[in-house]
Design an enzyme around this catalytic site. Structure first.
Site, PDB file in Angstrom:
ATOM      1  N   GLU A 283       0.812  -1.222   0.000  1.00  0.00           N
ATOM      2  CA  GLU A 283       0.000   0.000   0.000  1.00  0.00           C
ATOM      3  C   GLU A 283       0.841   1.266   0.000  1.00  0.00           C
ATOM      4  O   GLU A 283       0.419   2.289  -0.515  1.00  0.00           O
ATOM      5  CB  GLU A 283      -0.928   0.025   1.233  1.00  0.00           C
ATOM      6  CG  GLU A 283      -2.306  -0.511   0.942  1.00  0.00           C
ATOM      7  CD  GLU A 283      -3.308  -0.273   2.060  1.00  0.00           C
ATOM      8  OE1 GLU A 283      -2.958   0.298   3.108  1.00  0.00           O
ATOM      9  OE2 GLU A 283      -4.460  -0.686   1.894  1.00  0.00           O
ATOM     10  N   HIS A 312       8.672 -26.508  -0.919  1.00  0.00           N
ATOM     11  CA  HIS A 312       7.994 -27.615  -1.599  1.00  0.00           C
ATOM     12  C   HIS A 312       6.765 -27.146  -2.375  1.00  0.00           C
ATOM     13  O   HIS A 312       5.986 -27.963  -2.846  1.00  0.00           O
ATOM     14  CB  HIS A 312       7.613 -28.684  -0.563  1.00  0.00           C
ATOM     15  CG  HIS A 312       8.818 -29.261   0.121  1.00  0.00           C
ATOM     16  ND1 HIS A 312       9.396 -30.445  -0.266  1.00  0.00           N
ATOM     17  CD2 HIS A 312       9.594 -28.765   1.114  1.00  0.00           C
ATOM     18  CE1 HIS A 312      10.457 -30.673   0.495  1.00  0.00           C
ATOM     19  NE2 HIS A 312      10.607 -29.664   1.334  1.00  0.00           N
ATOM     20  N   LYS A 425     -13.862   1.079  -1.985  1.00  0.00           N
ATOM     21  CA  LYS A 425     -14.726   1.369  -0.831  1.00  0.00           C
ATOM     22  C   LYS A 425     -15.957   2.164  -1.282  1.00  0.00           C
ATOM     23  O   LYS A 425     -17.075   1.879  -0.887  1.00  0.00           O
ATOM     24  CB  LYS A 425     -13.959   2.160   0.241  1.00  0.00           C
ATOM     25  CG  LYS A 425     -12.868   1.367   0.948  1.00  0.00           C
ATOM     26  CD  LYS A 425     -12.298   2.162   2.127  1.00  0.00           C
ATOM     27  CE  LYS A 425     -11.254   1.371   2.877  1.00  0.00           C
ATOM     28  NZ  LYS A 425     -10.685   2.069   4.029  1.00  0.00           N
TER      29      LYS A 425
HETATM   30  O1  PA5 Z   1      -3.364   1.173   6.022  1.00  0.00           O
HETATM   31  C1  PA5 Z   1      -4.468   1.623   5.888  1.00  0.00           C
HETATM   32  O2  PA5 Z   1      -4.691   2.809   6.115  1.00  0.00           O
HETATM   33  C2  PA5 Z   1      -5.648   0.749   5.479  1.00  0.00           C
HETATM   34  O3  PA5 Z   1      -5.267  -0.547   5.219  1.00  0.00           O
HETATM   35  C3  PA5 Z   1      -6.676   0.721   6.576  1.00  0.00           C
HETATM   36  O4  PA5 Z   1      -6.067   0.282   7.758  1.00  0.00           O
HETATM   37  C4  PA5 Z   1      -7.857  -0.165   6.248  1.00  0.00           C
HETATM   38  O5  PA5 Z   1      -8.451   0.232   5.045  1.00  0.00           O
HETATM   39  C5  PA5 Z   1      -8.896  -0.109   7.356  1.00  0.00           C
HETATM   40  O6  PA5 Z   1      -9.320   1.205   7.548  1.00  0.00           O
HETATM   41  P1  PA5 Z   1      -9.940   1.695   8.900  1.00  0.00           P
HETATM   42  O7  PA5 Z   1      -8.935   1.507   9.976  1.00  0.00           O
HETATM   43  O8  PA5 Z   1     -10.266   3.141   8.664  1.00  0.00           O
HETATM   44  O9  PA5 Z   1     -11.167   0.870   9.165  1.00  0.00           O
END
Ligand code: PA5
Length: 434
Positions: A283, A312, A425
């Protein structure tokens, strides 16, 4: 933790050049330490935040019961992967083998109907009093579909049996989010996440500290390990700075076609740590645009492999397939405790292994793999953890979070946002609301 890179195919000159390029940013990170939670890198201030420990401590005392059996963590992505990484490394991987050790942590990070059905029947059969469970709903934004749906479903299931279940609930979210406001109105225990600390950088905030401490993990040691590693990763001398070195190796290899970073972990209990890192690298660096708005579509694809299991399954691909990977071997000293292998039934197959301990076998496999990689000319780094303890895990996670900040600089991308994740989302919400 010791990071070695002599087989990474990156020369000392290249390492030095990256070190020179990154040292002004290291200076900037040092300044971030003076600014509390103002900067986008402010997660580096979490280790050593006394107020944070006080608020977590108060919530822990509030939910203190002697009959506690389960902490149910409802969250997704950055809101649960770090906690799961630490829990699985220390306890979770062994949960099924240690049935009487309590409390245990359960993670609900999917709306998979099958899991929810199992959870409902688990509540019916296994939870006899509300004192046996704490539910921690974690969402930074406070409005992630999966988390909110799961929270509502779980509370619906439990409220039938335990009308006072809200007393066993802790909500961890940004101060002022809609979730925060509702929890406040309902007088539900709340823990806040500093606004500038993003989900995947939040394991050392209340997000990770509350549930981990609740199952008895030494979070002070976790934070101490992180703090000590932070000092190293602020060094202007790249040779003293593992986060800079690792970023330099990944970046340089990326530009010679190694677009995949395989994290080959030789302890199965660290698989979730690998998955935490998978999110962090995926990310943070996988971006359509750079900081100047140009379309760049860069990214290093993180993979997680477990030694020796995955030799394996994907060993053939790694050793014989496309040369598109820079591998990070991750391991700690193997425990010398354990039974010696003796001929019992299969003596004829055992051969020279007879008389060896499991650690000898694991060691030989790891060494054999590294020799094979070298012979094939495949680049790798090695991250040797001193042990698998809260302090070592805290140090490793801090190292990786700061590696990401340096990588963001090298790629000229924002390692703290995830604009493209928002796309799914929004579409999901549109479908559900439509
Ligand atoms: O790293 C990030 O910001 C995302 O992966 C969020 O953690 C994830 O989308 C979950 O979001 P939230 O904590 O707002 O529910």
């Amino acid at each position: 933790m010791k990071l070695t890179y002599s087989k990474s195919h990156v020369s000392e000159e290249e390492i030095n050049a990256v070190g020179k390029q990154l040292s002004p940013y290291a200076e900037h990170l040092k300044e971030v330490l003076q600014h509390g939670y103002e900067d986008e890198e402010s997660s580096i201030n979490l280790p050593g935040d006394k107020e944070l420990m006080e608020s977590v401590g108060a919530a822990l005392r509030d939910k203190n019961t002697t009959s506690l059996k389960y902490i149910l963590v409802i969250g997704i992505g950055g809101s649960n992967l770090g906690t799961k990484a630490v829990y699985d490394a220390l306890y979770g991987r062994f949960d099924i083998l240690e049935p009487s050790r309590m409390p245990k942590m359960i993670f609900l990070d999917t709306t998979d109907p099958g899991i929810l059905l199992h959870l409902e029947s688990f509540f019916d059969k296994e939870i006899t009093s509300e004192e046996e469970i704490v539910i921690n709903v974690i969402s930074k934004s406070g409005d992630t579909t999966e988390t909110i749906v799961n929270a509502e479903l779980v509370l619906g299931m439990l409220q039938k049996k335990f009308p006072g279940i809200l007393d066993r609930l802790v909500v961890t979210t940004d101060f002022g989010s809609l979730l925060w406001k509702i929890a406040e109105a309902e007088d539900i225990t709340r823990l806040s996440i500093p606004e500038k600390v993003g989900g995947r950088y939040s394991v050392l905030s209340a997000v990770g500290l509350f549930p981990l401490a609740k199952v008895g993990i030494n979070v002070t040691a976790l934070l101490d390990g992180a703090r000590k590693m932070r000092e190293k990763c602020l060094s202007l001398d790249i040779r003293e700075n593992p986060a800079m070195v690792s970023a330099a190796v990944l970046f340089t290899n990326y530009h010679s076609g190694k677009t995949i970073n395989d994290n080959f972990i030789f302890h199965s209990e660290l698989e979730s740590l690998g998955k935490w890192y998978r999110q962090l690298l995926g990310e943070s660096i996988g971006k359509e645009h750079d900081r100047d708005g140009n379309v760049v579509r860069v990214g290093i694809t993180p993979t997680v492999s477990i030694g020796s299991t995955d030799l394996h399954s994907v060993g053939q691909l790694y050793l014989g397939g496309p040369e598109d990977k820079i591998t990070t071997f991750i391991f700690a000293e193997f425990s010398k405790r354990g039974t010696v292998v003796t001929p019992e039934v299969f003596a004829g197959v055992l051969g020279g292994i007879s008389g060896k301990k499991p650690a000898d076998v694991a060691d030989a496999i790891l060494k054999g793999v590294k020799i094979a990689y070298e012979k094939k000319g495949l680049p790798f780094m090695e991250a040797l953890l001193p042990d698998i303890t809260p302090a070592s895990l805290g140090a490793f996670m801090q190292f990786k979070m700061m590696e990401m900040m340096y990588l963001g600089q090298l790629f000229n991308v924002n390692p703290f946002d995830q604009p493209n994740v928002e796309l799914y989302k929004i579409e999901t919400k549109n479908i559900l609301n439509g």
